[in-house]
Design a protein around this motif. Structure first.
Motif, short mmCIF file in Angstrom:
data_model
loop_
_atom_site.label_atom_id
_atom_site.label_comp_id
_atom_site.label_asym_id
_atom_site.label_seq_id
_atom_site.Cartn_x
_atom_site.Cartn_y
_atom_site.Cartn_z
N ILE A 199 -33.30 -23.43 0.24
CA ILE A 199 -33.71 -22.68 1.83
C ILE A 199 -34.18 -20.87 1.19
N GLY A 200 -32.59 -20.54 1.46
CA GLY A 200 -32.57 -18.60 1.28
C GLY A 200 -32.88 -18.03 -0.01
N GLU A 201 -33.30 -18.98 -0.89
CA GLU A 201 -33.97 -17.98 -2.09
C GLU A 201 -35.29 -18.38 -1.22
N ILE A 202 -36.29 -19.59 -0.72
CA ILE A 202 -37.49 -19.85 -0.61
C ILE A 202 -37.91 -18.54 0.15
N LEU A 203 -36.69 -18.20 1.75
CA LEU A 203 -37.18 -17.33 2.94
C LEU A 203 -36.93 -16.12 2.24
N GLY A 204 -36.39 -15.69 1.38
CA GLY A 204 -36.15 -14.51 0.75
C GLY A 204 -37.31 -13.65 -0.57
N ALA A 205 -37.97 -14.82 -1.31
CA ALA A 205 -38.90 -14.94 -1.60
C ALA A 205 -40.42 -14.21 -1.08
N THR A 206 -40.31 -15.48 -0.23
CA THR A 206 -41.57 -15.41 1.50
C THR A 206 -41.52 -13.89 2.19
N ALA A 207 -40.26 -13.78 2.46
CA ALA A 207 -40.51 -11.73 2.94
C ALA A 207 -40.71 -11.00 2.09
N TYR A 208 -40.53 -11.13 0.99
CA TYR A 208 -40.69 -10.15 -0.04
C TYR A 208 -42.01 -10.58 -0.27
N TYR A 209 -42.87 -11.71 -0.32
CA TYR A 209 -44.32 -11.14 -0.50
C TYR A 209 -45.38 -11.09 0.52
N SER A 210 -44.32 -11.49 1.42
CA SER A 210 -45.41 -11.05 2.62
C SER A 210 -45.48 -9.30 2.94
N ILE A 211 -44.19 -9.48 2.78
CA ILE A 211 -44.23 -7.86 2.54
C ILE A 211 -45.52 -6.93 1.67
N PHE B 57 -47.91 -8.43 0.21
CA PHE B 57 -49.32 -8.55 0.58
C PHE B 57 -49.78 -7.60 2.06
N MET B 58 -48.75 -7.37 2.92
CA MET B 58 -49.42 -6.30 3.81
C MET B 58 -49.10 -4.95 3.85
N ILE B 59 -48.48 -4.71 2.38
CA ILE B 59 -48.64 -3.27 1.87
C ILE B 59 -50.06 -3.10 1.38
N LEU B 60 -50.37 -4.37 0.02
CA LEU B 60 -51.45 -4.21 -0.61
C LEU B 60 -52.91 -4.08 0.58
N PHE B 61 -53.11 -4.55 1.74
CA PHE B 61 -54.47 -4.85 2.78
C PHE B 61 -53.30 -3.72 3.87
N LEU B 62 -52.74 -2.63 4.34
CA LEU B 62 -52.12 -1.34 4.45
C LEU B 62 -53.16 -0.67 3.72
N PHE B 63 -52.37 -0.72 2.01
CA PHE B 63 -53.35 0.18 1.30
C PHE B 63 -55.17 -0.06 1.04
N LEU B 64 -55.75 -1.10 1.64
CA LEU B 64 -56.91 -1.38 1.26
C LEU B 64 -57.38 -0.36 2.37
N TYR B 65 -56.65 -1.25 3.60
CA TYR B 65 -57.56 -0.04 5.20
C TYR B 65 -57.33 1.41 4.72
N LEU B 66 -56.17 2.14 4.14
CA LEU B 66 -56.88 3.11 4.04
C LEU B 66 -57.80 4.08 3.07
N PHE B 67 -57.54 3.16 1.54
CA PHE B 67 -58.08 3.55 0.63
C PHE B 67 -59.63 3.14 0.99
N ILE B 68 -59.94 2.35 1.98
CA ILE B 68 -61.72 2.67 1.88
C ILE B 68 -61.90 3.43 3.11
N LEU B 69 -60.56 4.10 4.34
CA LEU B 69 -60.88 5.12 5.48
C LEU B 69 -60.45 6.19 4.59
N TYR B 70 -59.92 6.75 3.38
CA TYR B 70 -59.93 7.51 2.82
C TYR B 70 -60.08 8.04 1.64
N GLY B 71 -60.65 6.74 1.31
CA GLY B 71 -60.62 6.71 -0.65
C GLY B 71 -62.15 7.88 -1.10
N GLU B 72 -63.10 7.59 -0.72
CA GLU B 72 -64.25 8.84 -0.88
C GLU B 72 -64.02 10.41 -0.71
N ARG B 73 -63.27 10.67 0.59
CA ARG B 73 -62.90 11.61 0.79
C ARG B 73 -61.64 12.62 -0.06
#
Length: 344
Positions: free
Chosen positions: A134-146, A148-164
């Motif tokens: 359970i400890g390793e799984i929770l750690g891996a889950t937290a890591y991949y959650s972060i 994926f969160m960063i991926l979508f934050l990057f996506l938001y910024l690229f859509i907003l400012y990418g063309e500029r």
């Protein structure tokens, strides 16, 4: 401003490059989310440009990013629902296959008798394994959650400012170099656009093609098999082949040789060979103007070398190499056409 005549501080430029390289090495785990979000943004920015005519740009970027998240979550929920809703049926199918293997001491010398597929026992075993780690799984889950969160934050910024950002960087390119660099730019953007759109489109084509096929096959659970085939089609080459191979063995275990013939003669070409070996490279080539055989090599070679991420990096590498090839040929006075798609 004439950037060519401006005196540059090369010491500052060198320090900046060194700092960028150090940061890249330190945060190399974020390169995949950065590249994936950039590739998605390349496809989604045209939609953003249409929506921001009626809504604030930040809100438009937020809506598109949220839509991507919802789409992925819905796909995952549909996949899990399809599996769990048909748990008993899957158990029946696998038990039938194991029964085939246990006949007369097994098939090909495999002694699997008595093997019975028990879905509940497998689930209980998974739960036990999860509890022990359970400890390793929770750690891996937290890591991949972060991640994926960063991926979508990057996506938001690229859509907003990418063309500029693109136009700001493009303004630094010397005027005489822009026609040649635009070759590379067009190839990369067209390849990414065609890759993502065609990738999702092939999955939808496989899903709708599977519906009538499984109706004719007569094994029931038509929607389940069609959804599974559509989802597995998101994994190029290996996806639908796994389902077809599984069904072929199941038909053999039932003694349904007519069904086996349908699976091999109609199911495999319709759901595997045509989508992956013909439609995917050809449709990508139509937009990117690259040779379909090269795209085939880039897709499957990328997967072979880099795993699942190779389906993105393979065509991207092909686009870059092709662009460099065309630039070099043009620079030295030639005319490149050998790598283009010349099919009618």
């Amino acid at each position: 401003m004439n950037f060519e005549k401006k005196r540059r501080d090369w010491f500052v430029v060198g320090i900046s490059v060194i700092l960028i390289l150090l940061i890249t090495v330190m945060f190399r785990a974020l390169l995949n989310p950065l590249i994936i979000s950039g590739a998605l943004a390349t496809v989604l920015i045209p939609f953003h440009n249409s929506i921001k005519k009626h809504l604030p740009p930040a809100f438009s970027s937020f809506l598109i990013t949220t839509g991507v998240v919802i789409f992925i979550v819905v796909m995952l929920m549909v996949s899990l629902s399809a599996v769990f809703a048909n748990g008993e049926y899957i158990q029946e199918v696998v038990n039938s296959i194991f029964a085939l293997l246990s006949i007369d001491g097994g098939v090909l010398g495999l002694d699997v008798n008595p093997v019975v597929f028990d879905l509940q026992s497998i689930i209980n075993g998974i739960i036990t394994a999860v509890q022990g780690s359970i400890g390793e799984i929770l750690g891996a889950t937290a890591y991949y959650s972060i991640i994926f969160m960063i991926l979508f934050l990057f996506l938001y910024l690229f859509i907003l400012y990418g063309e500029r950002m693109f136009h700001e960087i493009w303004s630094l390119v010397p005027t005489e170099s822009k026609p040649k660099i635009s070759i590379l730019n067009a190839l990369i953007s067209d390849s990414l656009y065609s890759l993502i759109i065609v990738h999702v489109g092939i999955a939808l084509i496989v899903f709708f093609a599977a519906l009538p096929f499984f109706m004719i096959l007569g094994y029931g659970h038509v929607l389940f098999w069609s959804v599974i085939c559509g989802i597995f089609a998101l994994i190029p080459v290996f996806g639908p082949v796994v389902i077809i191979a599984f069904l072929a063995v199941y038909a053999l275990s039932l003694g349904d040789y007519f069904g086996l013939a349908l699976i091999l003669v109609i199911g495999w070409p319709l759901l595997c060979a045509i989508p992956d070996w013909y439609l995917r490279p050809v449709l990508m080539g139509k937009r990117s103007k690259l040779n379909a055989v090269l795209i085939f090599i880039a897709l499957f070679g990328g997967i072979a070398v880099m795993g699942v991420m190779g389906f993105l990096y393979g065509p991207l590498a092909l686009a870059i190499l092709t662009g460099v090839y065309r630039i070099c040929v043009e620079e030295f006075g030639g005319k490149s056409s050998i790598l283009q798609d010349t099919s009618p």
